[in-house]
Scaffold this motif. Sequence first.
Motif, PDB file in Angstrom:
ATOM      1  N   MET A   1       1.130   2.535  17.127  1.00  0.00           N
ATOM      2  CA  MET A   1       1.156   3.729  16.302  1.00  0.00           C
ATOM      3  C   MET A   1       0.448   3.458  14.987  1.00  0.00           C
ATOM      4  N   ASN A   2      -0.399   4.340  14.604  1.00  0.00           N
ATOM      5  CA  ASN A   2      -1.104   4.188  13.340  1.00  0.00           C
ATOM      6  C   ASN A   2      -0.704   5.339  12.432  1.00  0.00           C
ATOM      7  N   HIS A   3       0.158   5.073  11.502  1.00  0.00           N
ATOM      8  CA  HIS A   3       0.637   6.091  10.560  1.00  0.00           C
ATOM      9  C   HIS A   3       0.362   5.608   9.146  1.00  0.00           C
ATOM     10  N   GLU A   4      -0.901   5.511   8.813  1.00  0.00           N
ATOM     11  CA  GLU A   4      -1.283   5.046   7.484  1.00  0.00           C
ATOM     12  C   GLU A   4      -1.192   6.190   6.481  1.00  0.00           C
ATOM     13  N   ASN A   5      -0.683   5.902   5.326  1.00  0.00           N
ATOM     14  CA  ASN A   5      -0.630   6.872   4.236  1.00  0.00           C
ATOM     15  C   ASN A   5      -1.335   6.228   3.058  1.00  0.00           C
ATOM     16  N   LYS A   6      -2.361   6.844   2.597  1.00  0.00           N
ATOM     17  CA  LYS A   6      -3.176   6.246   1.542  1.00  0.00           C
ATOM     18  C   LYS A   6      -2.502   6.277   0.176  1.00  0.00           C
ATOM     19  N   TYR A   8       0.797   5.757  -0.435  1.00  0.00           N
ATOM     20  CA  TYR A   8       1.943   4.867  -0.544  1.00  0.00           C
ATOM     21  C   TYR A   8       1.921   3.898   0.623  1.00  0.00           C
ATOM     22  N   ASN A   9       2.097   2.642   0.336  1.00  0.00           N
ATOM     23  CA  ASN A   9       2.243   1.621   1.365  1.00  0.00           C
ATOM     24  C   ASN A   9       3.530   0.860   1.091  1.00  0.00           C
ATOM     25  N   PHE A  10       4.403   0.845   2.073  1.00  0.00           N
ATOM     26  CA  PHE A  10       5.685   0.172   1.924  1.00  0.00           C
ATOM     27  C   PHE A  10       5.487  -1.325   1.752  1.00  0.00           C
TER      28      PHE A  10
END
Length: 177
Positions: A1-6, A8-10
């Motif tokens: 699964m690729n759920h990148e959010n530009k 915010y990165n945990f």
Amino acid sequence: MNHENKSYNFIWEGLGNIDEGRKNLGENMPVLIYRLFQYTLKDILAREYDEETIGLHYRAAGYLAGKEFAKNMLDISGDFDAFIADMANKLQKLKMGILHMEKEDSISFVLALSEDIDCSGRDISGEMVCGYYEGLIGGIFEAYSNKPFTVKKISCRSTGDGACRFRVMEQQEGEKV
């Protein structure tokens, strides 16, 4: 699964110093508050997305949490039995649930989780609600083995079963989670 959010990165360190920040209240909070967050978030997401999409997001969040949890809280350097024992001990110590391995064969195994924080004590709804745990378990096993795993919930307390059960198997090449 690729759920990148530009935006915010945990990162684990972003959880902060809970002991320092909660000197009086401590690190524990009631399951009621966790569920209040989880089910109100699901309500808001349901206004924008269908159930399948919500499930994908919950599993993706669980997967990320599982990988980070394993790297930061578990001993992933030992043999399989020691790893399972450590995971069961940590989940119980953190009051996330009581984990048991029920069945094992050459290609998969079943983990049972009782007294989990998602659905234990809820009315029987007929709905399996532990998508987050599917992702969490998958992320934990991938962090341990460096191989992707498929985790499928096969029974749930919310459907009247005595515990939530998950079939865990190494993901086959070309298979999508």
